[in-house]
Design a protein around this motif. Structure first.
Motif, PDB file in Angstrom:
ATOM      1  N   LEU A   1       0.834  -1.202   0.000  1.00 34.78           N
ATOM      2  CA  LEU A   1       0.000   0.000   0.000  1.00 34.78           C
ATOM      3  C   LEU A   1       0.874   1.260   0.000  1.00 34.78           C
ATOM      4  O   LEU A   1       0.548   2.249  -0.665  1.00 34.78           O
ATOM      5  CB  LEU A   1      -0.924   0.000   1.225  1.00 34.78           C
ATOM      6  N   LEU A   2       1.977   1.211   0.732  1.00 38.24           N
ATOM      7  CA  LEU A   2       2.884   2.353   0.757  1.00 38.24           C
ATOM      8  C   LEU A   2       3.542   2.558  -0.607  1.00 38.24           C
ATOM      9  O   LEU A   2       3.754   3.696  -1.042  1.00 38.24           O
ATOM     10  CB  LEU A   2       3.945   2.145   1.840  1.00 38.24           C
ATOM     11  N   GLN A   3       3.865   1.471  -1.294  1.00 37.27           N
ATOM     12  CA  GLN A   3       4.417   1.587  -2.644  1.00 37.27           C
ATOM     13  C   GLN A   3       3.405   2.216  -3.596  1.00 37.27           C
ATOM     14  O   GLN A   3       3.758   3.048  -4.434  1.00 37.27           O
ATOM     15  CB  GLN A   3       4.844   0.210  -3.152  1.00 37.27           C
ATOM     16  N   LEU A   4       2.133   1.831  -3.466  1.00 35.53           N
ATOM     17  CA  LEU A   4       1.088   2.440  -4.288  1.00 35.53           C
ATOM     18  C   LEU A   4       0.954   3.927  -3.971  1.00 35.53           C
ATOM     19  O   LEU A   4       0.784   4.758  -4.870  1.00 35.53           O
ATOM     20  CB  LEU A   4      -0.249   1.736  -4.049  1.00 35.53           C
ATOM     21  N   SER A   5       1.037   4.260  -2.678  1.00 41.47           N
ATOM     22  CA  SER A   5       0.975   5.662  -2.276  1.00 41.47           C
ATOM     23  C   SER A   5       2.124   6.465  -2.867  1.00 41.47           C
ATOM     24  O   SER A   5       1.929   7.574  -3.389  1.00 41.47           O
ATOM     25  CB  SER A   5       1.008   5.753  -0.738  1.00 41.47           C
ATOM     26  N   ASP A   6       3.329   5.909  -2.814  1.00 44.55           N
ATOM     27  CA  ASP A   6       4.493   6.592  -3.388  1.00 44.55           C
ATOM     28  C   ASP A   6       4.367   6.735  -4.904  1.00 44.55           C
ATOM     29  O   ASP A   6       4.799   7.745  -5.483  1.00 44.55           O
ATOM     30  CB  ASP A   6       5.776   5.830  -3.045  1.00 44.55           C
ATOM     31  N   THR A   7       3.787   5.747  -5.562  1.00 41.08           N
ATOM     32  CA  THR A   7       3.576   5.824  -7.010  1.00 41.08           C
ATOM     33  C   THR A   7       2.657   6.982  -7.351  1.00 41.08           C
ATOM     34  O   THR A   7       2.929   7.775  -8.268  1.00 41.08           O
ATOM     35  CB  THR A   7       2.968   4.508  -7.537  1.00 41.08           C
ATOM     36  N   PHE A   8       1.569   7.103  -6.607  1.00 39.53           N
ATOM     37  CA  PHE A   8       0.630   8.210  -6.815  1.00 39.53           C
ATOM     38  C   PHE A   8       1.315   9.554  -6.555  1.00 39.53           C
ATOM     39  O   PHE A   8       1.179  10.509  -7.337  1.00 39.53           O
ATOM     40  CB  PHE A   8      -0.580   8.036  -5.899  1.00 39.53           C
ATOM     41  N   LEU A   9       2.078   9.637  -5.467  1.00 36.86           N
ATOM     42  CA  LEU A   9       2.763  10.889  -5.129  1.00 36.86           C
ATOM     43  C   LEU A   9       3.816  11.255  -6.173  1.00 36.86           C
ATOM     44  O   LEU A   9       4.009  12.439  -6.485  1.00 36.86           O
ATOM     45  CB  LEU A   9       3.421  10.757  -3.746  1.00 36.86           C
ATOM     46  N   ALA A  10       4.494  10.244  -6.721  1.00 36.57           N
ATOM     47  CA  ALA A  10       5.509  10.511  -7.741  1.00 36.57           C
ATOM     48  C   ALA A  10       4.881  11.158  -8.971  1.00 36.57           C
ATOM     49  O   ALA A  10       5.435  12.099  -9.547  1.00 36.57           O
ATOM     50  CB  ALA A  10       6.219   9.208  -8.125  1.00 36.57           C
ATOM     51  N   VAL A  11       3.711  10.666  -9.378  1.00 34.12           N
ATOM     52  CA  VAL A  11       3.003  11.239 -10.536  1.00 34.12           C
ATOM     53  C   VAL A  11       2.568  12.662 -10.241  1.00 34.12           C
ATOM     54  O   VAL A  11       2.775  13.582 -11.056  1.00 34.12           O
ATOM     55  CB  VAL A  11       1.787  10.360 -10.904  1.00 34.12           C
TER      56      VAL A  11
ATOM     57  N   PHE B   1       8.950  15.119  -4.257  1.00 34.47           N
ATOM     58  CA  PHE B   1       8.691  13.718  -3.926  1.00 34.47           C
ATOM     59  C   PHE B   1       9.389  13.331  -2.627  1.00 34.47           C
ATOM     60  O   PHE B   1       8.819  12.625  -1.785  1.00 34.47           O
ATOM     61  CB  PHE B   1       9.155  12.831  -5.077  1.00 34.47           C
ATOM     62  N   GLY B   2      10.623  13.791  -2.446  1.00 32.37           N
ATOM     63  CA  GLY B   2      11.345  13.503  -1.213  1.00 32.37           C
ATOM     64  C   GLY B   2      10.647  14.080   0.001  1.00 32.37           C
ATOM     65  O   GLY B   2      10.532  13.424   1.045  1.00 32.37           O
ATOM     66  N   PHE B   3      10.153  15.316  -0.133  1.00 32.16           N
ATOM     67  CA  PHE B   3       9.415  15.939   0.960  1.00 32.16           C
ATOM     68  C   PHE B   3       8.160  15.132   1.293  1.00 32.16           C
ATOM     69  O   PHE B   3       7.846  14.896   2.471  1.00 32.16           O
ATOM     70  CB  PHE B   3       9.035  17.373   0.587  1.00 32.16           C
ATOM     71  N   CYS B   4       7.440  14.686   0.250  1.00 30.46           N
ATOM     72  CA  CYS B   4       6.222  13.898   0.465  1.00 30.46           C
ATOM     73  C   CYS B   4       6.535  12.556   1.121  1.00 30.46           C
ATOM     74  O   CYS B   4       5.790  12.089   1.989  1.00 30.46           O
ATOM     75  CB  CYS B   4       5.507  13.677  -0.868  1.00 30.46           C
ATOM     76  N   GLN B   5       7.636  11.919   0.712  1.00 24.70           N
ATOM     77  CA  GLN B   5       8.015  10.646   1.329  1.00 24.70           C
ATOM     78  C   GLN B   5       8.287  10.811   2.819  1.00 24.70           C
ATOM     79  O   GLN B   5       7.848   9.996   3.637  1.00 24.70           O
ATOM     80  CB  GLN B   5       9.247  10.077   0.632  1.00 24.70           C
ATOM     81  N   ILE B   6       9.030  11.856   3.178  1.00 29.28           N
ATOM     82  CA  ILE B   6       9.314  12.096   4.594  1.00 29.28           C
ATOM     83  C   ILE B   6       8.023  12.378   5.353  1.00 29.28           C
ATOM     84  O   ILE B   6       7.805  11.861   6.467  1.00 29.28           O
ATOM     85  CB  ILE B   6      10.305  13.268   4.748  1.00 29.28           C
ATOM     86  N   LEU B   7       7.132  13.193   4.768  1.00 27.25           N
ATOM     87  CA  LEU B   7       5.867  13.536   5.420  1.00 27.25           C
ATOM     88  C   LEU B   7       5.009  12.297   5.649  1.00 27.25           C
ATOM     89  O   LEU B   7       4.465  12.103   6.749  1.00 27.25           O
ATOM     90  CB  LEU B   7       5.106  14.555   4.560  1.00 27.25           C
TER      91      LEU B   7
END
Length: 453
Positions: A7-17, A112-118
């Motif tokens: 689920l976290l990978q899916l979240s990161d995929t969405f955030l990357a886009v 993306f890095g900021f979103c990952q940390i958040l």
């Protein structure tokens, strides 16, 4: 069940886009057909997402256990973004049609890095709320129940717990203070403790299991697991001690269809051929290092057991002194093995010595992914002491595999049993997605030197 890491990978995929499109908007003040939607832009988007998610995976950014030390996670994210920037820059240099303007790439990675940390900070913060607690009730108080309790994932949520329900009058093997009642009162125990998961860990179930009450618990939303199923779900390997021949016969997942075999063969030829083309220019330098370091041949061949227990010669770069087993015979390789040469130590750590096995894959003796091929001397002994050991030979052995990336180098019969758990898990759960995960884990293992001897 979908794992939280997925689920976290899916979240990161969405955030990357989202971050990539937002970066283009910040850079140019518009989103047009020149961005990511039309005129081949979908391929740009796919290449960007695949690279950043893959590198995040290689840096262990989806391991929830590490989120408690947020500064370490932030440092890993910075390194992962740096590697992503270099990898994408190299990709865009080779394939200019996939590239963005550098300003867009840099801005998108920073966002993306900021979103990952958040996201990971939010997970850390809210994982301690009672709603996200891991509450496990184990039905049983014997040795099997104790073994299950040892693999329950730990966390820092004060509302999480692991408790036991006694089923007999025998002296419990588990901590008596953690036993919350008897099986006859299971309905009331469920109401009082509200577990998320119930694991049935009884060696003898006949006459000890109130099926009606457990069914009621399941209908209330409690996840009910058999001990072996829970062990497999959590640890990624099989509990061989609790398996019977019927576990293989009546389980529809222990099979290799003609389509799966065809896919694996195409996959093997493509990967081994590509691997040999890429590494072949380095063979003269490896050969020179081996010759300078010690006397003996460059390559080493040895009989190993393959599919259906047919023997074949496996090829490697020689990493031990010539004639290392003339006196000792066939023995397991040990940590800091004195038979290993100086160059051999480096090759074993980095798995360079196994590159010639790609020729075995190309020939069809091996697969790229599968159980590690062992010597007949060990196989004959292990078949006598370990149940279902021969089952691993129903598929081709592999250069890498689920056991190789999940468990350190095996150097004993006990290690062979542990690795068999992972081999059988791979045979049971074989899929394209699992193969892809093993390849990514192999890259991580090779770069970290995990388990090399």
């Amino acid at each position: 069940m979908i794992r939280p890491s997925f689920l976290l990978q899916l979240s990161d995929t969405f955030l990357a886009v989202v971050c990539l499109m937002l970066a283009h908007y910040l850079r140019y003040g518009r989103l047009s057909s020149e961005t990511l939607i039309f005129e081949g832009g979908i391929f740009k988007l796919a290449s960007y997402v695949v690279v950043v998610i893959t590198i995040s995976y290689l840096f262990n950014l989806y391991e929830f256990q590490q989120f408690n030390e947020l500064w370490r996670v932030a440092a890993k994210i910075v390194f992962a973004l740096t590697v992503s920037l270099l990898a994408l820059s190299a990709l865009f240099y080779i394939l200019p049609g996939l590239g963005f303007w550098r300003g867009v790439l840099l801005i998108s990675l920073l966002l993306f890095g900021f979103c990952q940390i958040l996201v990971r900070w939010l997970i850390r913060k809210f994982s301690r709320v009672s709603f996200f607690a891991n509450r496990v009730l184990i039905v049983g108080a014997g040795s099997l129940a104790k073994k299950i309790s040892e693999i329950v994932p730990s966390d820092h949520n004060m509302h999480s717990y692991t408790r036991f329900v006694a089923c007999t009058d025998k002296v419990p093997v588990v901590d008596p203070d953690l036993i919350v009642g008897h099986i006859n009162d299971i309905d009331q125990i469920i109401l009082d403790y509200r577990p998320q998961k119930m694991v049935i860990a009884l060696t003898e179930r006949r006459g000890n299991l109130p099926l009606k009450e457990i069914m009621h618990s399941k209908l209330r939303g409690v996840e009910v697991y058999d001990a072996a199923a829970y062990y497999e779900h959590v640890s990624g390997c099989l509990m061989i001690e609790e398996m019977h021949p019927s576990s293989f016969i009546f389980n529809q997942r222990f099979r290799m269809t003609p389509f799966m075999r065809s896919y694996k063969r195409l996959f093997d030829v493509a990967l081994s051929g590509t691997g040999l083309l890429i590494t072949a220019p380095f063979f003269p330098f490896i050969a020179l290092a081996i010759i300078i370091d010690s006397k003996g041949p460059i390559f080493y061949k040895q009989l190993r057991v393959g599919e259906n227990e047919y023997e074949f010669f496996v090829y490697k770069f020689r990493s031990m002194s010539d004639g290392a087993e003339k006196k000792s015979g066939a023995v397991w390789a040990q940590k800091n093995d004195p038979r290993v040469t100086r160059v051999g130590q480096f090759m074993r750590k980095t798995r360079i010595d196994e590159i010639p096995q790609l020729y075995n894959v190309l020939k069809g003796d091996m697969s790229f992914i599968g159980p590690r091929p062992e010597r007949m001397t060990f196989v004959e002994r292990l078949k006598e002491s370990i149940p279902f050991y021969s089952t691993r030979h129903f598929v081709k052995p592999g250069v890498t595999g689920w056991a190789q990336v999940r468990y350190p180098y095996g150097a004993s019969d006990e290690d062979a049993l542990e690795k068999l758990r992972y081999d059988l898990y791979y045979i049971k759960n074989y899929s394209i997605a699992l193969d892809f995960k093993i390849i990514l884990d192999t890259i991580r293992v090779v770069t970290s030197g995990f388990g090399g001897r």
